[in-house]
Write a protein that holds these residues in place. Structure first.
Motif, mmCIF file in Angstrom:
data_model
loop_
_atom_site.group_PDB
_atom_site.id
_atom_site.type_symbol
_atom_site.label_atom_id
_atom_site.label_comp_id
_atom_site.label_asym_id
_atom_site.label_seq_id
_atom_site.Cartn_x
_atom_site.Cartn_y
_atom_site.Cartn_z
ATOM 1 N N GLY A 1 0.820 -1.209 0.000
ATOM 2 C CA GLY A 1 0.000 0.000 0.000
ATOM 3 C C GLY A 1 0.851 1.256 0.000
ATOM 4 O O GLY A 1 0.517 2.251 -0.653
ATOM 5 N N ALA A 2 1.961 1.220 0.727
ATOM 6 C CA ALA A 2 2.877 2.361 0.739
ATOM 7 C C ALA A 2 3.443 2.602 -0.655
ATOM 8 O O ALA A 2 3.565 3.754 -1.102
ATOM 9 C CB ALA A 2 4.004 2.135 1.746
ATOM 10 N N LEU A 3 3.763 1.537 -1.368
ATOM 11 C CA LEU A 3 4.253 1.660 -2.737
ATOM 12 C C LEU A 3 3.188 2.303 -3.630
ATOM 13 O O LEU A 3 3.491 3.203 -4.427
ATOM 14 C CB LEU A 3 4.645 0.284 -3.296
ATOM 15 C CG LEU A 3 5.069 0.252 -4.760
ATOM 16 C CD1 LEU A 3 6.327 1.076 -4.982
ATOM 17 C CD2 LEU A 3 5.255 -1.188 -5.214
ATOM 18 N N VAL A 4 1.958 1.874 -3.478
ATOM 19 C CA VAL A 4 0.854 2.423 -4.275
ATOM 20 C C VAL A 4 0.706 3.927 -4.009
ATOM 21 O O VAL A 4 0.556 4.719 -4.943
ATOM 22 C CB VAL A 4 -0.457 1.659 -3.976
ATOM 23 C CG1 VAL A 4 -1.658 2.380 -4.559
ATOM 24 C CG2 VAL A 4 -0.375 0.228 -4.499
ATOM 25 N N VAL A 5 0.776 4.313 -2.742
ATOM 26 C CA VAL A 5 0.639 5.733 -2.385
ATOM 27 C C VAL A 5 1.820 6.541 -2.927
ATOM 28 O O VAL A 5 1.633 7.645 -3.459
ATOM 29 C CB VAL A 5 0.490 5.896 -0.853
ATOM 30 C CG1 VAL A 5 0.596 7.350 -0.439
ATOM 31 C CG2 VAL A 5 -0.833 5.296 -0.394
ATOM 32 N N LEU A 6 3.023 6.013 -2.818
ATOM 33 C CA LEU A 6 4.197 6.701 -3.374
ATOM 34 C C LEU A 6 4.054 6.898 -4.879
ATOM 35 O O LEU A 6 4.338 7.985 -5.406
ATOM 36 C CB LEU A 6 5.473 5.913 -3.078
ATOM 37 C CG LEU A 6 6.011 6.009 -1.655
ATOM 38 C CD1 LEU A 6 7.095 4.963 -1.427
ATOM 39 C CD2 LEU A 6 6.561 7.400 -1.409
ATOM 40 N N CYS A 7 3.611 5.857 -5.574
ATOM 41 C CA CYS A 7 3.435 5.967 -7.028
ATOM 42 C C CYS A 7 2.347 6.977 -7.370
ATOM 43 O O CYS A 7 2.471 7.703 -8.363
ATOM 44 C CB CYS A 7 3.111 4.603 -7.623
ATOM 45 S SG CYS A 7 4.554 3.529 -7.724
ATOM 46 N N ALA A 8 1.309 7.051 -6.559
ATOM 47 C CA ALA A 8 0.253 8.043 -6.790
ATOM 48 C C ALA A 8 0.825 9.455 -6.696
ATOM 49 O O ALA A 8 0.534 10.308 -7.550
ATOM 50 C CB ALA A 8 -0.881 7.860 -5.784
ATOM 51 N N GLY A 9 1.634 9.698 -5.690
ATOM 52 C CA GLY A 9 2.244 11.022 -5.530
ATOM 53 C C GLY A 9 3.198 11.367 -6.650
ATOM 54 O O GLY A 9 3.180 12.491 -7.182
ATOM 55 N N ILE A 10 4.014 10.400 -7.042
ATOM 56 C CA ILE A 10 4.953 10.617 -8.147
ATOM 57 C C ILE A 10 4.179 10.876 -9.436
ATOM 58 O O ILE A 10 4.505 11.783 -10.208
ATOM 59 C CB ILE A 10 5.910 9.417 -8.294
ATOM 60 C CG1 ILE A 10 6.871 9.369 -7.095
ATOM 61 C CG2 ILE A 10 6.676 9.466 -9.617
ATOM 62 C CD1 ILE A 10 7.653 8.070 -6.974
ATOM 63 N N GLY A 11 3.149 10.093 -9.669
ATOM 64 C CA GLY A 11 2.339 10.259 -10.872
ATOM 65 C C GLY A 11 1.622 11.595 -10.919
ATOM 66 O O GLY A 11 1.583 12.247 -11.965
ATOM 67 N N LEU A 12 1.065 11.997 -9.782
ATOM 68 C CA LEU A 12 0.399 13.297 -9.718
ATOM 69 C C LEU A 12 1.387 14.414 -10.049
ATOM 70 O O LEU A 12 1.090 15.298 -10.862
ATOM 71 C CB LEU A 12 -0.216 13.522 -8.336
ATOM 72 C CG LEU A 12 -0.855 14.894 -8.104
ATOM 73 C CD1 LEU A 12 -2.026 15.113 -9.058
ATOM 74 C CD2 LEU A 12 -1.310 15.025 -6.656
ATOM 75 N N ALA A 13 2.568 14.350 -9.467
ATOM 76 C CA ALA A 13 3.581 15.378 -9.719
ATOM 77 C C ALA A 13 4.037 15.361 -11.186
ATOM 78 O O ALA A 13 4.119 16.413 -11.829
ATOM 79 C CB ALA A 13 4.774 15.183 -8.787
ATOM 80 N N PHE A 14 4.318 14.176 -11.711
ATOM 81 C CA PHE A 14 4.849 14.070 -13.076
ATOM 82 C C PHE A 14 3.826 14.540 -14.109
ATOM 83 O O PHE A 14 4.118 15.400 -14.949
ATOM 84 C CB PHE A 14 5.289 12.630 -13.369
ATOM 85 C CG PHE A 14 5.913 12.462 -14.719
ATOM 86 C CD1 PHE A 14 7.211 12.889 -14.962
ATOM 87 C CD2 PHE A 14 5.209 11.886 -15.757
ATOM 88 C CE1 PHE A 14 7.797 12.747 -16.215
ATOM 89 C CE2 PHE A 14 5.775 11.734 -17.012
ATOM 90 C CZ PHE A 14 7.071 12.161 -17.237
ATOM 91 N N ASP A 15 2.623 13.967 -14.054
ATOM 92 C CA ASP A 15 1.632 14.332 -15.065
ATOM 93 C C ASP A 15 1.121 15.758 -14.885
ATOM 94 O O ASP A 15 0.787 16.425 -15.867
ATOM 95 C CB ASP A 15 0.480 13.332 -15.077
ATOM 96 C CG ASP A 15 0.844 12.061 -15.830
ATOM 97 O OD1 ASP A 15 1.719 12.121 -16.708
ATOM 98 O OD2 ASP A 15 0.256 11.006 -15.548
ATOM 99 N N SER A 16 1.085 16.247 -13.656
ATOM 100 C CA SER A 16 0.696 17.648 -13.441
ATOM 101 C C SER A 16 1.739 18.597 -14.024
ATOM 102 O O SER A 16 1.396 19.674 -14.522
ATOM 103 C CB SER A 16 0.493 17.923 -11.946
ATOM 104 O OG SER A 16 -0.619 17.204 -11.461
ATOM 105 N N THR A 17 2.992 18.192 -13.983
ATOM 106 C CA THR A 17 4.050 18.996 -14.607
ATOM 107 C C THR A 17 3.828 19.091 -16.114
ATOM 108 O O THR A 17 3.971 20.159 -16.706
ATOM 109 C CB THR A 17 5.440 18.402 -14.293
ATOM 110 O OG1 THR A 17 5.626 18.401 -12.880
ATOM 111 C CG2 THR A 17 6.549 19.176 -14.967
ATOM 112 N N LEU A 18 3.451 17.971 -16.722
ATOM 113 C CA LEU A 18 3.175 17.981 -18.163
ATOM 114 C C LEU A 18 1.987 18.877 -18.498
ATOM 115 O O LEU A 18 1.994 19.598 -19.502
ATOM 116 C CB LEU A 18 2.903 16.557 -18.661
ATOM 117 C CG LEU A 18 4.043 15.548 -18.527
ATOM 118 C CD1 LEU A 18 3.581 14.168 -18.975
ATOM 119 C CD2 LEU A 18 5.265 15.985 -19.301
#
Length: 178
Positions: free
Chosen positions: A49-66
């Motif tokens: 679950g921690a991995l899933v949450v970390l990936c959610a944060g990374i994804g939000l940051a990455f795609d929001s940057t785009l």
């Protein structure tokens, strides 16, 4: 492994087609249900679950940057202008479910992980665009950003998956505690 791969594909299509057809919460719901199912199967669901949450944060940051750079646009589901919509974040969470199962073979292979990210991610985004889930506003800049970003992120995500492995065999978990 095969079930994990198939469930990811089902979730990917649900998210992209939901976003494309103005029903982004359908895909988000499907992806979150698949993530929940994945966590019920984990040996260590809190770590996974921690991995899933970390990936959610990374994804939000990455795609929001785009999005903020003006390189991509998502036609539906954005709650806050300039941020990636929840369905794409749910897709990142769903991607996390593959890291310790069907993509486990990438561990210890950072060059393979980088190559897969550099090639596979832009193809997935272009597939999503062809289905209407997103739009490339600046196609060249977005493709370069996707390829280079995912070339870096995929090995990083694989390392995080190794650290937060909720699918580690129970014997390995017991040995780590001793």
């Amino acid at each position: 492994m095969l079930i994990n791969f198939i469930l990811f594909q089902v979730g990917w299509f649900a998210c992209v087609l939901g976003g494309a057809h103005g029903d982004p919460w359908l895909g988000t719901g499907v992806a979150l249900a698949l993530v929940a199912f994945h966590l019920t199967r984990a040996t260590l669901p809190v770590k996974e679950g921690a991995l899933v949450v970390l990936c959610a944060g990374i994804g939000l940051a990455f795609d929001s940057t785009l999005v903020s750079a003006g390189w991509v646009r998502f036609p539906s589901g954005a709650l806050v202008p300039g941020l990636a919509p929840p369905w794409i974040v749910a897709l990142w969470m769903l991607f996390a479910t593959t890291l310790n199962v069907s993509l486990r073979w990438l561990r210890g292979r950072p060059m393979a992980a980088a190559a897969l990210g550099a090639i596979g991610a832009p193809l997935a985004y272009w597939g999503g665009a062809r289905l209407g889930g997103m739009e490339f506003v600046a196609p060249i800049a977005a493709t370069v950003a996707l390829a280079s970003g995912w070339a870096v992120l995929t090995p990083v995500l694989c390392r995080l998956a190794q650290r937060f492995d909720g699918y580690a065999p129970l014997a390995d978990v017991v040995n780590l505690r001793e």
